[in-house]
Motif scaffolding. Structure first.
Motif, PDB file in Angstrom:
ATOM      1  N   SER A  37       0.936  -1.000  -0.046  1.00  0.00           N
ATOM      2  CA  SER A  37       0.014   0.139   0.046  1.00  0.00           C
ATOM      3  C   SER A  37       0.969   1.205   0.106  1.00  0.00           C
ATOM      4  CB  SER A  37      -1.036  -0.004   1.245  1.00  0.00           C
ATOM      5  OG  SER A  37      -0.101   0.102   2.184  1.00  0.00           O
ATOM      6  N   GLY A  38       0.426   2.334  -0.146  1.00  0.00           N
ATOM      7  CA  GLY A  38       0.920   3.623  -0.267  1.00  0.00           C
ATOM      8  C   GLY A  38       1.644   3.839   0.989  1.00  0.00           C
ATOM      9  N   GLN A  39       1.166   3.772   2.256  1.00  0.00           N
ATOM     10  CA  GLN A  39       1.682   4.035   3.395  1.00  0.00           C
ATOM     11  C   GLN A  39       2.869   2.797   3.670  1.00  0.00           C
ATOM     12  OE1 GLN A  39       0.948   6.369   5.576  1.00  0.00           O
ATOM     13  NE2 GLN A  39       2.890   5.704   7.049  1.00  0.00           N
ATOM     14  N   GLU A  40       2.742   1.740   3.383  1.00  0.00           N
ATOM     15  CA  GLU A  40       3.941   0.843   3.486  1.00  0.00           C
ATOM     16  C   GLU A  40       5.193   1.084   2.563  1.00  0.00           C
ATOM     17  OE1 GLU A  40       1.488  -3.372   4.551  1.00  0.00           O
ATOM     18  OE2 GLU A  40       1.726  -2.901   2.342  1.00  0.00           O
ATOM     19  N   LEU A  82       5.882   4.010   1.766  1.00  0.00           N
ATOM     20  CA  LEU A  82       6.590   5.137   2.280  1.00  0.00           C
ATOM     21  C   LEU A  82       7.371   4.822   3.399  1.00  0.00           C
ATOM     22  CD1 LEU A  82       6.985   8.500   2.456  1.00  0.00           C
ATOM     23  CD2 LEU A  82       4.830   8.295   4.005  1.00  0.00           C
ATOM     24  N   ASP A  83       6.523   3.813   4.380  1.00  0.00           N
ATOM     25  CA  ASP A  83       7.667   3.548   5.538  1.00  0.00           C
ATOM     26  C   ASP A  83       8.815   2.806   4.920  1.00  0.00           C
ATOM     27  OD1 ASP A  83       5.599   4.302   7.042  1.00  0.00           O
ATOM     28  OD2 ASP A  83       4.586   2.623   7.316  1.00  0.00           O
ATOM     29  N   LYS A  84       8.708   1.891   4.038  1.00  0.00           N
ATOM     30  CA  LYS A  84       9.879   1.091   3.437  1.00  0.00           C
ATOM     31  C   LYS A  84      10.987   2.205   2.808  1.00  0.00           C
ATOM     32  CE  LYS A  84      11.021  -2.514   0.018  1.00  0.00           C
ATOM     33  NZ  LYS A  84      10.522  -3.450  -1.218  1.00  0.00           N
ATOM     34  N   TRP A  85      10.710   3.103   2.134  1.00  0.00           N
ATOM     35  CA  TRP A  85      11.330   4.167   1.639  1.00  0.00           C
ATOM     36  C   TRP A  85      12.086   5.044   2.802  1.00  0.00           C
ATOM     37  CZ3 TRP A  85      11.536   9.700   1.647  1.00  0.00           C
ATOM     38  CH2 TRP A  85      12.558  10.271   0.992  1.00  0.00           C
TER      39      TRP A  85
END
Length: 204
Positions: free
Chosen positions: A183-186, A188-191
């Motif tokens: 997902s988008g939040q995942e 972002l957290d990965k980046w």
């Protein structure tokens, strides 16, 4: 027969000379000529009866082909290709692979499909997918290759075991966990984790 008697007489006269072996390699192998037996024992496992509110346990069948005259390292790529595919799709994909190992894998999957219908109470043979597909190292026959100046080198002839487990039902959408779309939040957290773990070279 005359040659064998001559060799036998020569070995009796000269004790240091080695005698020829006329038996097959598989029978002379000190291990298991038929290959591993533990994988097929999973077919004999008996489960307790399920309760009405429990999720139905899908039927499965384990099958293998032992001591294939093929490199286990080459067979690994073919075994990974069919994981998570339905039986029909796996057979279709293997028909386009121009490798000797693909023929063995396709035959093993089709044999397992027939076993599932005949001995494991699977109603539809098309309702099966490849749940497990992996390779094991088999018999290694060592020989001698002649070199120049009366020297020799060692040559090894590798064999492999191919294991497959077919399970009843439809294949999962993503066989490997990392194939799942994030997902988008995942993302972002990965980046952010990747950026924060950076290190400047030659710094404190």
């Amino acid at each position: 027969m005359k040659m064998f008697s001559c060799v036998k007489q020569m070995s009796a006269l000269l004790p240091g000379i080695a005698c020829f072996h006329t038996s097959s390699v598989a029978s002379a192998w000190s291990g298991r000529p038929g290959g591993p037996r533990k994988w097929l024992s999973h077919n004999k496992k008996i489960y307790p009866p399920q309760l009405p509110d429990e999720e139905p346990r899908p039927a499965y069948v384990c099958h293998m082909k032992a001591n294939i005259k093929y490199s286990p390292w080459k067979m690994w790529y073919i075994a990974c290709l069919v994981r998570g595919l339905s039986v029909e799709e796996a057979v279709k994909q293997l028909s386009f692979v121009n490798k000797k190992g693909a023929t063995y894998v396709r035959d093993t999957i089709l044999e397992a499909q027939n076993l599932a219908v005949e001995k494991h109470n699977v109603e539809y043979k098309t309702n099966l997918w490849v749940a497990e597909s992996f390779v094991g190292k088999g018999l290694v026959v060592k020989g001698i290759r002649r070199h120049a100046r009366a020297r020799h080198g060692l040559v090894e002839y590798f064999h492999c075991h191919y294991f497959v487990r077919l399970e009843e039902g439809k294949p999962p959408e993503h066989y490997y966990p990392y194939q799942r779309e994030l997902s988008g939040q995942e993302l972002l957290d990965k980046w952010l984790t990747k950026m924060r773990s950076r290190k400047i070279t030659n710094s404190l």
